[in-house]
Design a protein around this motif. Structure first.
Motif, PDB file in Angstrom:
ATOM      1  N   LEU A 193       1.242 -11.062 -19.712  1.00 19.25           N
ATOM      2  CA  LEU A 193       0.019 -10.818 -20.081  1.00 19.25           C
ATOM      3  C   LEU A 193      -1.203 -10.642 -18.951  1.00 19.25           C
ATOM      4  CD1 LEU A 193      -1.704 -10.981 -22.713  1.00 19.25           C
ATOM      5  CD2 LEU A 193      -1.984 -13.552 -22.141  1.00 19.25           C
ATOM      6  N   ALA A 194      -0.908 -11.107 -17.849  1.00 21.38           N
ATOM      7  CA  ALA A 194      -2.050 -10.849 -16.617  1.00 21.38           C
ATOM      8  C   ALA A 194      -1.713  -9.519 -15.969  1.00 21.38           C
ATOM      9  CB  ALA A 194      -1.608 -11.737 -15.518  1.00 21.38           C
ATOM     10  N   ILE A 195      -0.304  -9.112 -15.957  1.00 21.05           N
ATOM     11  CA  ILE A 195       0.079  -7.674 -15.444  1.00 21.05           C
ATOM     12  C   ILE A 195      -0.336  -6.596 -16.211  1.00 21.05           C
ATOM     13  CG2 ILE A 195       1.903  -6.190 -14.974  1.00 21.05           C
ATOM     14  CD1 ILE A 195       3.234  -8.686 -13.708  1.00 21.05           C
ATOM     15  N   GLY A 196      -0.067  -6.682 -17.670  1.00 17.69           N
ATOM     16  CA  GLY A 196      -0.486  -5.493 -18.809  1.00 17.69           C
ATOM     17  C   GLY A 196      -2.040  -5.588 -18.864  1.00 17.69           C
ATOM     18  N   ALA A 197      -2.784  -6.845 -18.571  1.00 15.45           N
ATOM     19  CA  ALA A 197      -4.294  -6.649 -18.699  1.00 15.45           C
ATOM     20  C   ALA A 197      -4.878  -5.901 -17.496  1.00 15.45           C
ATOM     21  CB  ALA A 197      -5.027  -7.958 -18.558  1.00 15.45           C
ATOM     22  N   VAL A 198      -4.153  -6.042 -16.173  1.00 15.08           N
ATOM     23  CA  VAL A 198      -4.586  -5.340 -15.188  1.00 15.08           C
ATOM     24  C   VAL A 198      -4.145  -3.706 -15.229  1.00 15.08           C
ATOM     25  CG1 VAL A 198      -4.418  -5.003 -12.466  1.00 15.08           C
ATOM     26  CG2 VAL A 198      -4.528  -7.284 -13.574  1.00 15.08           C
ATOM     27  N   TYR A 199      -3.033  -3.543 -15.687  1.00 15.63           N
ATOM     28  CA  TYR A 199      -2.591  -2.303 -15.860  1.00 15.63           C
ATOM     29  C   TYR A 199      -3.255  -1.401 -16.575  1.00 15.63           C
ATOM     30  CZ  TYR A 199       0.668   1.434 -16.469  1.00 15.63           C
ATOM     31  OH  TYR A 199       1.306   2.748 -16.683  1.00 15.63           O
ATOM     32  N   VAL A 200      -3.761  -2.038 -17.902  1.00  7.45           N
ATOM     33  CA  VAL A 200      -4.639  -1.270 -18.897  1.00  7.45           C
ATOM     34  C   VAL A 200      -5.886  -1.124 -18.333  1.00  7.45           C
ATOM     35  CG1 VAL A 200      -5.882  -1.512 -21.016  1.00  7.45           C
ATOM     36  CG2 VAL A 200      -3.364  -2.123 -20.866  1.00  7.45           C
ATOM     37  N   GLY A 201      -6.454  -1.761 -17.359  1.00  9.50           N
ATOM     38  CA  GLY A 201      -7.752  -1.493 -16.603  1.00  9.50           C
ATOM     39  C   GLY A 201      -7.605  -0.496 -15.709  1.00  9.50           C
ATOM     40  N   LEU A 202      -6.586  -0.276 -14.885  1.00  9.75           N
ATOM     41  CA  LEU A 202      -6.376   0.628 -13.957  1.00  9.75           C
ATOM     42  C   LEU A 202      -5.467   1.862 -14.361  1.00  9.75           C
ATOM     43  CD1 LEU A 202      -5.176  -1.783 -11.103  1.00  9.75           C
ATOM     44  CD2 LEU A 202      -7.470  -0.780 -11.596  1.00  9.75           C
ATOM     45  N   ARG A 203      -5.082   1.869 -15.591  1.00  7.61           N
ATOM     46  CA  ARG A 203      -4.030   2.941 -15.897  1.00  7.61           C
ATOM     47  C   ARG A 203      -4.373   4.393 -15.635  1.00  7.61           C
ATOM     48  NH1 ARG A 203      -0.761   6.583 -16.298  1.00  7.61           N
ATOM     49  NH2 ARG A 203       0.540   7.064 -17.992  1.00  7.61           N
ATOM     50  N   ARG A 204      -5.752   4.716 -16.090  1.00  7.00           N
ATOM     51  CA  ARG A 204      -6.343   6.061 -15.947  1.00  7.00           C
ATOM     52  C   ARG A 204      -6.595   6.435 -14.350  1.00  7.00           C
ATOM     53  NH1 ARG A 204      -8.462   9.356 -20.877  1.00  7.00           N
ATOM     54  NH2 ARG A 204      -7.843   8.238 -22.440  1.00  7.00           N
ATOM     55  N   ARG A 205      -6.909   5.523 -13.545  1.00  8.86           N
ATOM     56  CA  ARG A 205      -7.321   5.837 -12.227  1.00  8.86           C
ATOM     57  C   ARG A 205      -5.649   5.753 -11.697  1.00  8.86           C
ATOM     58  NH1 ARG A 205     -10.982   0.992 -12.109  1.00  8.86           N
ATOM     59  NH2 ARG A 205     -12.410   1.366 -13.425  1.00  8.86           N
ATOM     60  N   LEU A 206      -4.869   5.331 -11.895  1.00  6.68           N
ATOM     61  CA  LEU A 206      -3.379   5.243 -11.314  1.00  6.68           C
ATOM     62  C   LEU A 206      -2.733   6.512 -11.506  1.00  6.68           C
ATOM     63  CD1 LEU A 206      -1.809   1.824 -12.305  1.00  6.68           C
ATOM     64  CD2 LEU A 206      -2.842   2.501 -10.041  1.00  6.68           C
ATOM     65  N   ALA A 207      -3.109   7.493 -12.601  1.00  2.00           N
ATOM     66  CA  ALA A 207      -2.814   8.638 -12.831  1.00  2.00           C
ATOM     67  C   ALA A 207      -3.367   9.631 -11.966  1.00  2.00           C
ATOM     68  CB  ALA A 207      -2.926   9.096 -14.239  1.00  2.00           C
ATOM     69  N   THR A 208      -4.706   9.339 -11.729  1.00  2.00           N
ATOM     70  CA  THR A 208      -5.318  10.472 -10.678  1.00  2.00           C
ATOM     71  C   THR A 208      -4.863   9.960  -9.311  1.00  2.00           C
ATOM     72  OG1 THR A 208      -7.387  10.000 -11.917  1.00  2.00           O
ATOM     73  CG2 THR A 208      -7.778  10.829  -9.911  1.00  2.00           C
ATOM     74  N   LEU A 209      -4.635   8.843  -8.973  1.00  3.04           N
ATOM     75  CA  LEU A 209      -4.268   8.625  -7.529  1.00  3.04           C
ATOM     76  C   LEU A 209      -2.843   8.808  -7.289  1.00  3.04           C
ATOM     77  CD1 LEU A 209      -5.563   4.976  -7.043  1.00  3.04           C
ATOM     78  CD2 LEU A 209      -6.472   7.112  -5.748  1.00  3.04           C
ATOM     79  N   ALA A 210      -1.944   8.869  -8.402  1.00  6.32           N
ATOM     80  CA  ALA A 210      -0.208   9.190  -7.879  1.00  6.32           C
ATOM     81  C   ALA A 210      -0.066  10.408  -7.049  1.00  6.32           C
ATOM     82  CB  ALA A 210       0.253   9.198  -9.170  1.00  6.32           C
ATOM     83  N   PRO A 211      -0.705  11.677  -7.596  1.00  7.87           N
ATOM     84  CA  PRO A 211      -0.473  12.833  -6.692  1.00  7.87           C
ATOM     85  C   PRO A 211      -0.709  12.438  -5.133  1.00  7.87           C
ATOM     86  CG  PRO A 211      -1.282  13.465  -8.811  1.00  7.87           C
ATOM     87  CD  PRO A 211      -1.460  11.993  -8.820  1.00  7.87           C
ATOM     88  N   THR A 212      -1.837  11.951  -4.832  1.00 10.17           N
ATOM     89  CA  THR A 212      -2.180  11.859  -3.419  1.00 10.17           C
ATOM     90  C   THR A 212      -1.343  10.702  -2.943  1.00 10.17           C
ATOM     91  OG1 THR A 212      -4.565  12.118  -4.132  1.00 10.17           O
ATOM     92  CG2 THR A 212      -4.156  11.149  -2.004  1.00 10.17           C
ATOM     93  N   VAL A 213      -1.155   9.497  -3.238  1.00  7.53           N
ATOM     94  CA  VAL A 213      -0.330   8.592  -2.878  1.00  7.53           C
ATOM     95  C   VAL A 213       1.286   8.910  -2.573  1.00  7.53           C
ATOM     96  CG1 VAL A 213       0.968   6.265  -3.161  1.00  7.53           C
ATOM     97  CG2 VAL A 213      -1.497   6.517  -3.887  1.00  7.53           C
ATOM     98  N   PHE A 214       1.753   9.557  -3.820  1.00  9.67           N
ATOM     99  CA  PHE A 214       3.189  10.119  -3.419  1.00  9.67           C
ATOM    100  C   PHE A 214       3.176  11.609  -2.630  1.00  9.67           C
ATOM    101  CE2 PHE A 214       3.815   7.403  -7.341  1.00  9.67           C
ATOM    102  CZ  PHE A 214       4.889   6.718  -6.927  1.00  9.67           C
ATOM    103  N   GLY A 215       2.131  12.044  -2.314  1.00  7.99           N
ATOM    104  CA  GLY A 215       1.867  13.040  -1.260  1.00  7.99           C
ATOM    105  C   GLY A 215       2.565  12.525   0.124  1.00  7.99           C
ATOM    106  N   TYR A 216       2.442  11.227   0.273  1.00 10.62           N
ATOM    107  CA  TYR A 216       2.621  10.827   1.581  1.00 10.62           C
ATOM    108  C   TYR A 216       4.283  10.051   1.780  1.00 10.62           C
ATOM    109  CZ  TYR A 216      -2.386  11.269   2.704  1.00 10.62           C
ATOM    110  OH  TYR A 216      -3.679  11.793   2.866  1.00 10.62           O
ATOM    111  N   VAL A 217       4.886  10.505   0.658  1.00 15.95           N
ATOM    112  CA  VAL A 217       6.334   9.760   0.806  1.00 15.95           C
ATOM    113  C   VAL A 217       7.222  10.653   1.848  1.00 15.95           C
ATOM    114  CG1 VAL A 217       8.367   9.889  -0.821  1.00 15.95           C
ATOM    115  CG2 VAL A 217       6.199   8.931  -1.779  1.00 15.95           C
ATOM    116  N   PRO A 218       7.973   9.916   2.672  1.00 14.59           N
ATOM    117  CA  PRO A 218       8.734  10.700   3.591  1.00 14.59           C
ATOM    118  C   PRO A 218       9.484  11.550   3.041  1.00 14.59           C
ATOM    119  CG  PRO A 218       8.794   8.188   4.125  1.00 14.59           C
ATOM    120  CD  PRO A 218       7.966   8.577   2.759  1.00 14.59           C
ATOM    121  N   LYS A 219       9.829  12.731   3.465  1.00  9.25           N
ATOM    122  CA  LYS A 219      10.716  13.749   3.027  1.00  9.25           C
ATOM    123  C   LYS A 219      11.966  13.180   2.735  1.00  9.25           C
ATOM    124  CE  LYS A 219       8.481  17.648   4.219  1.00  9.25           C
ATOM    125  NZ  LYS A 219       8.063  18.392   3.200  1.00  9.25           N
ATOM    126  N   ARG A 220      12.778  12.434   3.381  1.00 11.32           N
ATOM    127  CA  ARG A 220      13.994  11.818   2.688  1.00 11.32           C
ATOM    128  C   ARG A 220      14.022  11.108   1.385  1.00 11.32           C
ATOM    129  NH1 ARG A 220      12.332   7.961   6.445  1.00 11.32           N
ATOM    130  NH2 ARG A 220      12.562   5.793   5.970  1.00 11.32           N
TER     131      ARG A 220
END
Length: 200
Positions: free
Chosen positions: A162-189
């Motif tokens: 319940l706690a994780i779900g509530a936080v995730y719902v609050g952040l869901r759309r923002r996470l989609a915006t951040l994902a390309p930036t965050v995963f852009g820093y993943v090491p090549k391997r």
């Protein structure tokens, strides 16, 4: 649907065993909880395809459930519950949105892959996307009664979901915006483990 909702749906399905067979209820609750979580272990490796088997899990669940009814042991009930939980998870994914970074845009017709038919099943979008307000509504409507009925680690699992779900719902759309930036820093391997949808 989001993972916390899958977990709580699984627990809700097994909860009647607290009355019907209290000795076997812990095995059923543990099994169905594990089974509800297992399919999403493929999140970074062919999500909703690698560990999602809607038809196969269902076909396995039927005889396993029959064995658990005929020979009710903690092992038979636990094994059947794992497969039932996984089957429910895979079918529930069809009721949500498609497999895309921003499922509220409705551009993907891929909900879950059916290995038996060799094709993707289409999303129904009854819950528009994982982390949508209606996803939280499903979670809360099942979690609140379970918090009253369940005890010990199962009650704790519901509270955490319940706690994780509530936080995730609050952040869901923002996470989609951040994902390309965050995963852009993943090491090549490690780039091969990042789904394409997280890079666009």
């Amino acid at each position: 649907m989001m993972l916390p909702t899958h977990a709580v749906i699984g627990l809700a399905v097994a909860t009647p065993l607290l009355v019907l067979s209290p000795d076997l209820a812990p095995a059923a609750l543990t099994g169905v909880l594990a089974g509800s979580l297992v399919p999403d272990l493929d999140l970074y490796a062919g999500h909703r395809r690698t560990l999602h088997y809607p038809t196969i899990y269902t076909l396995l669940a039927l005889p396993l459930a029959l064995v658990a009814v005929i020979v009710p042991t903690t092992v038979s009930v636990g094994v059947a519950s794992v497969v039932v939980g996984a089957a429910i998870h895979c079918h529930a994914d069809r009721f949500g949105g498609g497999l895309e970074l921003r499922p509220w845009e409705g551009t993907s017709e891929r909900a879950v892959y059916d290995h038996v038919r060799g094709r993707w099943r289409r999303p129904k979008r009854w819950v528009r996307y994982d982390g949508a307000p209606e996803d939280l509504l499903v979670l809360v409507s099942l979690a609140v009664p379970l918090l009253v009925v369940l005890e010990g680690p199962f009650r704790a699992a519901v509270a955490v979901a319940l706690a994780i779900g509530a936080v995730y719902v609050g952040l869901r759309r923002r996470l989609a915006t951040l994902a390309p930036t965050v995963f852009g820093y993943v090491p090549k391997r490690l780039e091969g483990y990042v789904p394409d949808r997280y890079r666009t």
